[in-house]
Design an enzyme around this catalytic site. Structure first.
Site, short mmCIF file in Angstrom:
data_model
loop_
_atom_site.label_atom_id
_atom_site.label_comp_id
_atom_site.label_asym_id
_atom_site.label_seq_id
_atom_site.Cartn_x
_atom_site.Cartn_y
_atom_site.Cartn_z
N ASN A 193 7.38 -35.92 -26.06
CA ASN A 193 8.16 -34.68 -26.09
C ASN A 193 7.68 -33.76 -24.97
O ASN A 193 6.48 -33.61 -24.76
CB ASN A 193 7.97 -33.96 -27.44
CG ASN A 193 8.46 -34.79 -28.62
OD1 ASN A 193 8.39 -36.02 -28.61
ND2 ASN A 193 8.93 -34.11 -29.66
N GLU A 226 12.96 -35.59 -25.95
CA GLU A 226 12.02 -36.66 -26.37
C GLU A 226 12.31 -37.93 -25.61
O GLU A 226 13.44 -38.42 -25.65
CB GLU A 226 12.23 -36.98 -27.84
CG GLU A 226 12.23 -35.79 -28.73
CD GLU A 226 12.40 -36.22 -30.15
OE1 GLU A 226 12.41 -37.42 -30.43
OE2 GLU A 226 12.52 -35.33 -30.98
#
Ligand SMILES: Cc1cc2nc3c(=O)[nH]c(=O)nc-3n(C[C@H](O)[C@H](O)[C@H](O)COP(=O)(O)O)c2cc1C
Ligand SMILES: Nc1ncnc2c1ncn2[C@@H]1O[C@H](COP(=O)(O)OP(=O)(O)O)[C@@H](O)[C@H]1O
Ligand SMILES: [Mg+2]
Length: 217
Positions: free
Chosen positions: A46, A118
């Site tokens: 992330n 992500e």
């Protein structure tokens, strides 16, 4: 949700990324909710979503692209692929450029309230593209690296795959992500995209400068 059985296995024009791509995002790898590895078996690096402010019209969804990690913090050492370093061999930089698939959005299955970026980093493949057998082997297990939290990551998003969906089960979500990986691999194996991974000498000046940005830490 549309039919998820017969998805096209390539996304985006064969001629190469078209506007608004490539999109550049970067930042340090931060903590998410810890579900990627634990619940899905698919780790996602992330990064902060702030960079999206420059692309206010970018829709949430699943995308493919290429990623580099700051070699000062993370050096890829696997010799799994034909060329090992994923740079096509013999290139100046030893920083690996990885194929990647990513999700931008609110993860409707989990109903997040904050938009996240992500990235699942896939195993490097050889310049002539992943062989069918290699591709099938990679599909069985999602690619896992040693943790690299805090490492700066540069990402070039090269194409759009699909919107984000809610799912009836975790298995259905994982199966769709498995297909996303296949779509990303096949899409990136095309010459006009593979040049971002391997940076051959005949690359256009725009590809060269985008790769320079990608490898600049
Ligand atoms: C290629 C890809 C596609 C994804 N598609 C969806 C989706 O359609 N719907 C959804 O709710 N989450 C989707 N996700 C996000 C996963 O739910 C997410 O990676 C997981 O919640 C892990 O979050 P974490 O990094 O906070 O642990 C996708 C992730 C990836 C890597
Ligand atoms: N192939 C990979 N792609 C992305 N991250 C990976 C990969 N292999 C290992 N990782 C590591 O796993 C972490 C992500 O796991 P995840 O379960 O999604 O945790 P989080 O919720 O904190 O993002 C990344 O930050 C990275 O350090
Ligand atoms: Mg994650």
């Amino acid at each position: 949700m549309p039919d998820r059985q017969n998805r096209p296995l390539v996304a985006g024009p064969d001629g190469g990324p078209s506007s608004p791509f490539p999109i550049k995002l970067s930042g340090p790898v931060i903590k998410g909710f810890g579900r990627g590895s634990r619940e899905l078996g698919i780790p996602t690096a992330n990064i902060p979503a702030d960079g999206l402010k420059e692309y206010p019209d970018l829709e949430s969804g699943v995308y493919y692209g290429v990623v580099a990690l700051d070699p000062g913090r993370f050096m890829y050492t696997s010799g799994e692929t034909a060329n090992g370093d994923g740079n096509g061999g013999g290139k100046k930089s030893t920083t690996t450029v990885f194929p990647a698939v990513l999700s931008i959005g609110f993860n409707p299955y989990y109903k997040n309230t904050v938009r996240s970026v992500e990235i699942h980093i896939m195993a490097p493949f050889a310049p002539n593209g992943p062989a069918e057998a290699e591709s099938q082997a990679q599909e069985k297990h999602f690619h896992k690296l040693p943790d690299f939290y805090g490492t700066n990551l540069n990402l070039l998003i090269l194409g759009y795959i699909r919107p984000e969906y809610d799912y009836v089960s975790l298995e259905a979500l994982v199966e769709d992500i498995r297909v996303d990986c296949e779509v990303a691999r096949r899409s990136l194996a095309r010459d006009a995209y593979a040049c971002y991974l391997f940076g051959d000498d005949s690359s256009s000046s725009s590809v060269k400068s985008e790769r320079e940005w990608l490898l600049d830490f």
